[in-house]
Scaffold this motif. Structure first.
Motif, PDB file in Angstrom:
ATOM      1  N   SER A  50      30.343  21.404  84.556  1.00 44.52           N
ATOM      2  CA  SER A  50      31.735  21.068  84.251  1.00 44.52           C
ATOM      3  C   SER A  50      31.888  20.810  82.752  1.00 44.52           C
ATOM      4  O   SER A  50      31.052  20.145  82.150  1.00 44.52           O
ATOM      5  N   GLY A  53      32.886  25.318  79.349  1.00 44.08           N
ATOM      6  CA  GLY A  53      33.726  26.320  78.694  1.00 44.08           C
ATOM      7  C   GLY A  53      34.102  27.517  79.557  1.00 44.08           C
ATOM      8  O   GLY A  53      34.689  28.481  79.063  1.00 44.08           O
ATOM      9  N   LYS A  54      33.802  27.452  80.858  1.00 41.20           N
ATOM     10  CA  LYS A  54      34.055  28.588  81.756  1.00 41.20           C
ATOM     11  C   LYS A  54      35.532  28.986  81.773  1.00 41.20           C
ATOM     12  O   LYS A  54      35.874  30.153  81.573  1.00 41.20           O
ATOM     13  N   THR A  56      37.900  28.143  79.727  1.00 44.09           N
ATOM     14  CA  THR A  56      38.379  28.536  78.403  1.00 44.09           C
ATOM     15  C   THR A  56      38.015  29.994  78.124  1.00 44.09           C
ATOM     16  O   THR A  56      38.858  30.767  77.638  1.00 44.09           O
TER      17      THR A  56
HETATM   18  P1  ADP Z   1      34.808  24.304  82.443  1.00 37.66           P
HETATM   19  O1  ADP Z   1      35.795  25.320  82.926  1.00 37.66           O
HETATM   20  O2  ADP Z   1      33.421  24.834  82.307  1.00 37.66           O
HETATM   21  O3  ADP Z   1      34.833  23.028  83.245  1.00 37.66           O
HETATM   22  P2  ADP Z   1      36.612  24.055  80.182  1.00 37.66           P
HETATM   23  O4  ADP Z   1      36.685  25.426  79.603  1.00 37.66           O
HETATM   24  O5  ADP Z   1      37.724  23.590  81.062  1.00 37.66           O
HETATM   25  O6  ADP Z   1      35.211  23.895  80.942  1.00 37.66           O
HETATM   26  O7  ADP Z   1      36.471  22.981  78.997  1.00 37.66           O
HETATM   27  C1  ADP Z   1      35.510  23.095  77.935  1.00 37.66           C
HETATM   28  C2  ADP Z   1      35.638  21.908  77.013  1.00 37.66           C
HETATM   29  O8  ADP Z   1      36.889  21.940  76.335  1.00 37.66           O
HETATM   30  C3  ADP Z   1      35.556  20.560  77.703  1.00 37.66           C
HETATM   31  O9  ADP Z   1      34.884  19.656  76.851  1.00 37.66           O
HETATM   32  C4  ADP Z   1      37.006  20.178  77.857  1.00 37.66           C
HETATM   33  O10 ADP Z   1      37.149  18.776  77.884  1.00 37.66           O
HETATM   34  C5  ADP Z   1      37.625  20.762  76.594  1.00 37.66           C
HETATM   35  N1  ADP Z   1      39.040  21.132  76.797  1.00 37.66           N
HETATM   36  C6  ADP Z   1      39.502  22.069  77.648  1.00 37.66           C
HETATM   37  N2  ADP Z   1      40.842  22.158  77.558  1.00 37.66           N
HETATM   38  C7  ADP Z   1      41.232  21.254  76.619  1.00 37.66           C
HETATM   39  C8  ADP Z   1      42.489  20.876  76.053  1.00 37.66           C
HETATM   40  N3  ADP Z   1      43.633  21.445  76.439  1.00 37.66           N
HETATM   41  N4  ADP Z   1      42.488  19.905  75.111  1.00 37.66           N
HETATM   42  C9  ADP Z   1      41.347  19.318  74.694  1.00 37.66           C
HETATM   43  N5  ADP Z   1      40.136  19.641  75.161  1.00 37.66           N
HETATM   44  C10 ADP Z   1      40.061  20.591  76.118  1.00 37.66           C
END
Ligand code: ADP
Length: 248
Positions: A50, A53-54, A56
């Motif tokens: 978790s 960055g998946k 994203t």
């Molecule tokens: P996963 O899908 O692997 O759980 P994410 O891609 O959702 O990971 O998130 C990657 C990182 O970017 C994490 O540390 C998350 O907290 C951060 N993050 C994601 N979206 C945002 C946002 N809108 N604002 C700030 N930080 C973010």
């Protein structure tokens, strides 16, 4: 279409993809210089702890979010260079999407939901293709039901048929089995597998479920915004072992 050195077409790729959130002193690198290719006709799963960055990566590849630096390509198209209007057209005409929440229109029947992307694009349904997709996804006797009259698994299969109806170059699936029980998950994943094997569909799927990822041809593992390893011919057991190595 871009040809990779192996001669297989590349449906999508990221080049030095970096996404930062927040200001310099407290910045989070959600993606940290990721360069990766998604070959055509291949089912790729993206896994990782978790926060690795998946989502994203998937959202930036699909033009739903923008990079801080680097590029993403769909085929030969540099997604980051597109205007909002062209991005909408790219998503509508060249990509398919399956989300964890099915996102069906409640007032439309299953069939109307499936052909909606064609209608939005001003295109007519190819009846043979519609029949093929509907039959493969096991929905032939549910076409005139509305989403409320369907189970969660059936609704997600409607969403999967909708993703395929435009014959997109690539389907992006974000935790598509996240809300499904194991039987419904297996039905959906078998359909996605069939779409790759029978139609040469390219699929990129984010999941945290090792069994779901084992349906893919290839699994990419992310940690701290970087692709740290890759597995071909995955099995659920090997994926679980790899995830333990990532600290899951
Ligand atoms: P996963 O899908 O692997 O759980 P994410 O891609 O959702 O990971 O998130 C990657 C990182 O970017 C994490 O540390 C998350 O907290 C951060 N993050 C994601 N979206 C945002 C946002 N809108 N604002 C700030 N930080 C973010």
């Amino acid at each position: 279409m871009v040809k990779s050195p192996t001669g297989v077409g590349t449906a999508a790729r990221a080049v030095g993809a970096t996404k930062r959130y927040g200001r310099a002193d407290s910045a989070v690198r959600a993606l940290d210089d990721v360069s990766v290719e998604f070959p055509s006709g291949v089912f790729t799963a993206i896994m990782g702890p978790s926060g690795s960055g998946k989502s994203t990566l998937l959202h930036c590849l699909a033009g739903l979010d923008t990079l801080t630096s680097g590029q993403v390509f769909i085929g030969d198209t540099d997604v980051s260079s597109l205007s909002d209007g062209d991005l909408t057209l790219l998503r509508r005409n060249r990509l398919g999407f399956i989300f964890q929440t099915y996102n069906l229109v409640p007032t439309l029947t299953a069939e109307e939901n499936i052909v909606l992307p064609l209608r939005l694009g001003g295109r007519k349904a190819d009846h043979e293709w519609l029949a093929q997709v509907v039959s493969a996804v096991g929905l032939a006797d549910r076409l005139h039901h509305t989403p409320a009259e369907l189970s969660g698994g059936q609704q997600q299969r409607v969403a999967a048929a909708r993703a395929l109806i435009t014959r997109p170059e690539i389907v992006f699936a974000d935790e598509p089995t996240g809300a499904l029980d194991s039987r419904s998950s297996a039905e959906l994943l078998r359909f996605l597998r069939h779409a790759v094997d029978a139609y040469g569909q390219t699929i990129v799927m984010v999941t945290h479920d090792a069994v779901a990822a084992s349906y893919a041809d290839r699994v990419l593992f992310l940690r701290d915004g970087q692709v740290v390893s890759e597995m071909t011919e995955p099995t659920a057991d090997r994926i679980l072992d790899a995830m333990k190595g990532l600290g899951e």
